[in-house]
Design a protein around this motif. Structure first.
Motif, PDB file in Angstrom:
ATOM      1  N   PRO A   1       0.818  -1.217   0.000  1.00 52.48           N
ATOM      2  CA  PRO A   1       0.000   0.000   0.000  1.00 52.48           C
ATOM      3  C   PRO A   1       0.850   1.264   0.000  1.00 52.48           C
ATOM      4  O   PRO A   1       0.435   2.288  -0.551  1.00 52.48           O
ATOM      5  CB  PRO A   1      -0.810  -0.118   1.304  1.00 52.48           C
TER       6      PRO A   1
ATOM      7  N   THR B   1      -0.984  -9.725   7.663  1.00 54.38           N
ATOM      8  CA  THR B   1      -1.254  -8.890   6.497  1.00 54.38           C
ATOM      9  C   THR B   1      -0.387  -7.644   6.555  1.00 54.38           C
ATOM     10  O   THR B   1       0.143  -7.281   7.614  1.00 54.38           O
ATOM     11  CB  THR B   1      -2.729  -8.469   6.445  1.00 54.38           C
TER      12      THR B   1
ATOM     13  N   ARG C   1      -1.426  -4.689   6.400  1.00 59.57           N
ATOM     14  CA  ARG C   1      -2.071  -3.710   7.272  1.00 59.57           C
ATOM     15  C   ARG C   1      -1.634  -3.905   8.720  1.00 59.57           C
ATOM     16  O   ARG C   1      -1.356  -2.942   9.435  1.00 59.57           O
ATOM     17  CB  ARG C   1      -3.594  -3.816   7.161  1.00 59.57           C
TER      18      ARG C   1
ATOM     19  N   ASP D   1       0.223  -1.207  10.929  1.00 59.79           N
ATOM     20  CA  ASP D   1      -0.370  -0.773  12.194  1.00 59.79           C
ATOM     21  C   ASP D   1       0.648  -0.894  13.325  1.00 59.79           C
ATOM     22  O   ASP D   1       0.734  -0.015  14.199  1.00 59.79           O
ATOM     23  CB  ASP D   1      -1.607  -1.610  12.509  1.00 59.79           C
TER      24      ASP D   1
ATOM     25  N   HIS E   1       2.266   8.235   8.290  1.00 59.73           N
ATOM     26  CA  HIS E   1       1.407   7.210   7.713  1.00 59.73           C
ATOM     27  C   HIS E   1      -0.060   7.604   7.724  1.00 59.73           C
ATOM     28  O   HIS E   1      -0.831   7.109   6.890  1.00 59.73           O
ATOM     29  CB  HIS E   1       1.624   5.876   8.438  1.00 59.73           C
TER      30      HIS E   1
ATOM     31  N   ASP F   1      -0.965   6.412   4.057  1.00 59.01           N
ATOM     32  CA  ASP F   1      -1.644   5.121   3.943  1.00 59.01           C
ATOM     33  C   ASP F   1      -3.000   5.177   3.237  1.00 59.01           C
ATOM     34  O   ASP F   1      -3.316   4.271   2.444  1.00 59.01           O
ATOM     35  CB  ASP F   1      -1.801   4.480   5.323  1.00 59.01           C
TER      36      ASP F   1
ATOM     37  N   TYR G   1      -4.277   1.915   0.631  1.00 55.29           N
ATOM     38  CA  TYR G   1      -5.053   0.755   1.058  1.00 55.29           C
ATOM     39  C   TYR G   1      -6.151   0.383   0.070  1.00 55.29           C
ATOM     40  O   TYR G   1      -6.527  -0.788  -0.052  1.00 55.29           O
ATOM     41  CB  TYR G   1      -5.689   1.019   2.429  1.00 55.29           C
TER      42      TYR G   1
ATOM     43  N   GLU H   1      -5.589  -2.715  -2.342  1.00 55.71           N
ATOM     44  CA  GLU H   1      -5.158  -4.017  -1.851  1.00 55.71           C
ATOM     45  C   GLU H   1      -5.925  -5.181  -2.463  1.00 55.71           C
ATOM     46  O   GLU H   1      -5.498  -6.326  -2.365  1.00 55.71           O
ATOM     47  CB  GLU H   1      -5.235  -4.071  -0.324  1.00 55.71           C
TER      48      GLU H   1
ATOM     49  N   ASP I   1      -8.972  -6.096   3.795  1.00 58.65           N
ATOM     50  CA  ASP I   1      -9.605  -4.859   4.261  1.00 58.65           C
ATOM     51  C   ASP I   1      -9.019  -3.709   3.450  1.00 58.65           C
ATOM     52  O   ASP I   1      -7.872  -3.330   3.638  1.00 58.65           O
ATOM     53  CB  ASP I   1      -9.335  -4.662   5.753  1.00 58.65           C
ATOM     54  N   ALA I   2      -9.799  -3.172   2.527  1.00 59.75           N
ATOM     55  CA  ALA I   2      -9.330  -2.096   1.651  1.00 59.75           C
ATOM     56  C   ALA I   2      -9.946  -0.762   2.037  1.00 59.75           C
ATOM     57  O   ALA I   2     -10.153   0.108   1.191  1.00 59.75           O
ATOM     58  CB  ALA I   2      -9.656  -2.424   0.203  1.00 59.75           C
TER      59      ALA I   2
ATOM     60  N   SER J   1     -10.116   2.838   4.549  1.00 60.36           N
ATOM     61  CA  SER J   1      -9.232   3.764   5.246  1.00 60.36           C
ATOM     62  C   SER J   1      -9.937   5.103   5.413  1.00 60.36           C
ATOM     63  O   SER J   1     -11.028   5.319   4.875  1.00 60.36           O
ATOM     64  CB  SER J   1      -7.919   3.949   4.479  1.00 60.36           C
TER      65      SER J   1
END
Length: 836
Positions: free
Chosen positions: A639, A674, A676, A680, A692, A696, A700, A703, A746-747, A749
């Motif tokens: 990402p 993942t 993510r 994180d 970030h 980010d 994201y 993904e 999970d795409a 944000s």
């Protein structure tokens, strides 16, 4: 938070100390910013005292970014923002006013620094100055050092270095070009030769003869392996420069015996026989059935080899792509369609084979039975060299029929004016005339004239653009021509500019339309998007060949690049709004890309056709496989890579790297499954989190696209269980059983501005907002000016003026380009508002 962002915020706080600020601005800043960014330990550990009281040359970029972040709702951050719309509008107005006042007070220079012609421009310019179709089939520029790219562009002034070695190579290159133009010997004798099957030989591309690879039939020679080349033994290369008439008789064999899914060659594609004429080539489309005849006349340089090859992206699907493995198709086909023949081969031929006698399916046994698509050459007839007159007309057009030193000035001056792209005085030409005179005794009159032409081409007046010895009209004609055509301006363009016919926005727009329509802007339509989107990097981290075999075996990188170029050309040729480039609901797809995109109903061929996507996931640059692939790694996606690319190339945002003086302790990510979860954990460090939060969200959303741009709903986690044997001992790694776990992607944000998305569809909708649209157009304007001028523009007010003019024309591509070309940043002189 990036250091630039911190400085941006700090610059706003510093304004509190400015005594002449409007009280409203002061109150807004105190109320919404001072709590976090003042005192001994301001947020982000920044001192605000270095930002001074107003914009200056050192901090102007921070002011501009401050304005953009306020415009986008990113500052103050959404969770802390208590400003009313009125206060936000007042703050924007204040920031923009201060920037404009500074640029009015300290006038930014419009002149761009001189730069060297890059290799593309050098080649095109030499070709057009000498009035040639091409510079030669002997690849005369092969020895030139490659150009250094800067952010994808080969027009960046500081990156286009010049050295004594480079100049020596350019001198050699020019002389090699002229070897093909100015012929001083007696007229060569023409001959006519015919090569039939007995005179044709097939060799590897590296010219090694590993035995005789030629497959001869009564009617000609087959070309099976796309890596091989065929040459005519009785005519390996030309002996003299001149015109050659080449007649080829050929046809396609077994075009549709095997399934297109096996061969990788689509049934609806023509079979291409490529005639390679030195460094140039001509593609001949073949049909199955009757023999076809192709005749064409070409000017070939001395020692130009003539060869033929089978041009295809197919016949590489089995094994590692080596053609020999494709013979397995014959095994599979015969086994299914001719069982009796199959049994005979397996029982009678395989056991007696010199190798692999116990492996009936091995490719080596099926070579004689191959019936894949391939070209067959029946004969090649070559006539030449011949000339309509002697000396050749192109030489006469350049230097005259009987050039002498006495008329050197008359010969060289027109060439000099084309090469130097301006009027040339007798005084400027005098040193070159003296050179010609000094060389005539040793080289002869024609040889001396030739050296005079070399001198014209290695003069700084030719090699350097944006020089100071041109008039404003000449400068505009030169820049206009090199922007669109990457070559020297033609006489018609120069004349029209001198007459003032391109002095208005409307005239520039109309000329731009004409040049796009007649092909004189083809260089821009290819080279600008290729550099802007850094498409040269698409294979920097090529997708893993085992996981994504079609990428290498079907040369998908070429289709991906061509898709983007077709999209850009469509937007320009049809004067579509620029934002369609980013997030339009369409693109250009062929059968191979359709497999990546999961599309059905696309014709089975290699032609790129406009396709509209109805799912909201694809279309435009945001859904293009080229972008998704060049921002991915070999086996995984990042990402961050994709976010930085979107920010820098689509939004004009330049995130700063982590400060060198900040110690970052890498977190424990062993339990992360993942990317993510890894990020994180990384953001648990406060010095990383602020950066970030801005970066980010731009990455994201992508993904769900794998390293070749195909859609995926899940990550597949592959691990190996530590299995135990019967005695309870842990097995060796190579004996362990792999396990596969599907992990949902999970795409989603949230941007600093508070804007949220849950998937790529909603992200694309956010990219269509007014703020994102203006950022994209502003980024496009900046990129075009960087490509045109060789340096990034720094004049905020003028760039904003172009964006405003683009908006007044619904952001249409041609009007936007015309606004750029007509702007002071391109013309390098002021234009009145009424002219825009």
């Amino acid at each position: 938070m990036t250091r630039r962002t911190q400085i941006v915020i700090a610059s706003l706080i510093a304004l509190i100390a400015i005594p002449n600020l409007a009280q409203a601005d002061l109150g807004i800043l105190k109320q919404h910013c001072s709590a976090c960014h003042t005192g001994p330990n301001p947020e982000g550990d920044f001192s605000l005292h270095d930002l001074r009281k107003s914009p200056d040359q050192k901090n102007l970029a921070h002011w501009v970014e401050s304005l953009q972040r306020v415009r986008d709702g990113e500052m103050p951050p959404a969770e802390e923002n208590k400003m009313t719309r009125q206060e936000v509008a007042e703050l924007q107005q204040f920031l923009q006013k201060q920037i404009v006042l500074f640029e009015e007070r300290v006038e930014q220079p419009l002149q761009t620094p001189p730069r060297r012609l890059n290799n593309r421009e050098f080649e095109n310019s030499v070709r057009d100055v000498l009035s040639l179709d091409h510079i030669g089939t002997h690849d005369p520029l092969a020895m030139l050092p490659g150009d250094t790219l800067h952010d994808g562009f080969d027009t960046h002034g500081e990156s286009l270095g010049m050295s004594e070695f480079h100049l020596d190579q350019q001198v050699t290159a020019i002389r090699r070009v002229l070897d093909n133009v100015i012929l001083s010997d007696e007229q060569p004798t023409s001959q006519q030769l015919t090569a039939t099957a007995d005179q044709m030989f097939v060799v590897d591309t590296d010219n090694r003869r590993r035995g005789d690879k030629t497959i001869r039939r009564d009617d000609g020679v087959e070309l099976k392996d796309p890596e091989d080349q065929l040459y005519c033994e009785n005519f390996p290369h030309t002996k003299s420069a001149g015109w050659y008439r080449i007649t080829v008789k050929a046809k396609a064999l077994d075009r549709h015996v095997y399934s297109q899914d096996k061969t990788g060659i689509y049934d609806d594609d023509p079979l291409i026989l490529r005639m390679e004429l030195g460094s140039r080539h001509v593609d001949l489309p073949l049909d199955e059935g009757a023999m076809q005849e192709f005749t064409a006349t070409h000017w070939l340089a001395e020692n130009t080899p003539i060869r033929f090859s089978f041009q295809t992206d197919g016949l590489r699907l089995i094994g590692n792509g080596n053609f020999k493995f494709q013979h397995r198709i014959a095994h599979d086909y015969i086994k299914t369609h001719d069982p009796d023949l199959y049994q005979r081969i397996v029982k009678e031929e395989v056991p007696n084979a010199k190798s692999r006698s116990t492996q009936p399916s091995h490719w080596v046994h099926w070579v004689p039975y191959w019936q894949g698509p391939r070209p067959l050459l029946s004969s090649v007839e070559i006539e030449g060299p011949f000339y309509q007159s002697w000396p050749p007309q192109r030489q006469v057009d350049l230097v005259g029929r009987q050039p002498t030193v006495a008329n050197a000035a008359a010969i060289l001056k027109p060439i000099a004016q084309r090469a130097w792209r301006r009027d040339v005085s007798d005084q400027e030409l005098a040193p070159i005339i003296r050179l010609v005179e000094s060389q005539s005794s040793s080289l002869g009159e024609l040889g001396a004239i030739r050296e005079g032409i070399v001198a014209l081409f290695v003069s700084p007046s030719f090699l350097m653009l944006n020089s100071e010895d041109v008039t404003p009209e000449e400068l505009f004609a030169v820049k206009f021509s090199y922007l669109l055509g990457s070559t020297t301006p033609d006489a018609d363009l120069i004349a029209r500019v001198r007459k003032g016919e391109l002095d208005s926005f409307g005239a520039v727009r109309d000329e731009l339309k004409r040049r796009i329509a007649n092909g004189k802007a083809n260089a821009f339509l290819r080279e600008f998007p290729y550099g802007w989107l850094e498409l040269d990097r698409i294979n920097f981290m090529s997708p893993d060949v085992d996981q994504y075999p079609l990428y290498e075996k079907k040369r998908l990188n070429e289709d991906m690049v061509n898709e983007v170029l077709a999209l850009f050309r469509h937007v320009a040729e049809n004067n579509r709004p620029l934002p369609e480039l980013l997030s339009g609901d369409y693109s250009f797809v062929n059968a191979d890309l359709a497999k990546v995109y999961g599309l059905e109903g696309v014709p089975s061929d290699s032609v790129l056709r406009k396709v509209t996507f109805g799912d909201g996931k694809r279309g435009g640059l945001l859904g293009a496989a080229a972008f998704l692939t060049l921002t991915a790694d070999t086996l995984s996606t990042s990402p961050i890579h994709r976010a930085v690319f979107v920010m820098e190339n689509f939004m004009g945002i330049h995130p700063s790297p982590p400060p060198a003086d900040v110690e970052i302790l890498e977190p424990d990510v062993r339990s992360a499954r993942t990317i993510r979860e890894v990020l994180d954990a990384h953001k648990s460090d406060a010095s990383c989190a602020a950066c970030h939060l801005n970066i980010d969200p731009f990455g994201y959303a992508f993904e769900n696209f794998d390293p070749v741009g195909a859609w995926r709903d899940e990550y597949i986690d592959v691990s190996q269980r530590a299995d135990a044997d019967e005695a309870g001992n842990s097995k060796k790694r190579r004996d362990r059983t792999p396990s596969f776990e599907a992990i949902p992607i999970d795409a989603s944000s949230t941007f600093v501005s508070g804007a949220q998305y849950k998937d790529i569809t909603e992200f694309r909708q956010l990219m269509q907002s007014d703020s994102s649209r203006d950022r994209f157009v502003r980024c496009f304007v900046t990129k075009v000016l960087t490509y045109a001028n060789g340096i990034e523009p720094e004049n905020f007010t003028e760039v904003e003026s172009i964006v405003k003019q683009s908006a007044s024309h619904d952001y249409n591509s041609i009007e936007t380009l015309a606004a750029i070309i007509h702007s002071p940043l391109f013309r390098e002189c002021k234009t009145s508002e009424s002219e825009r």
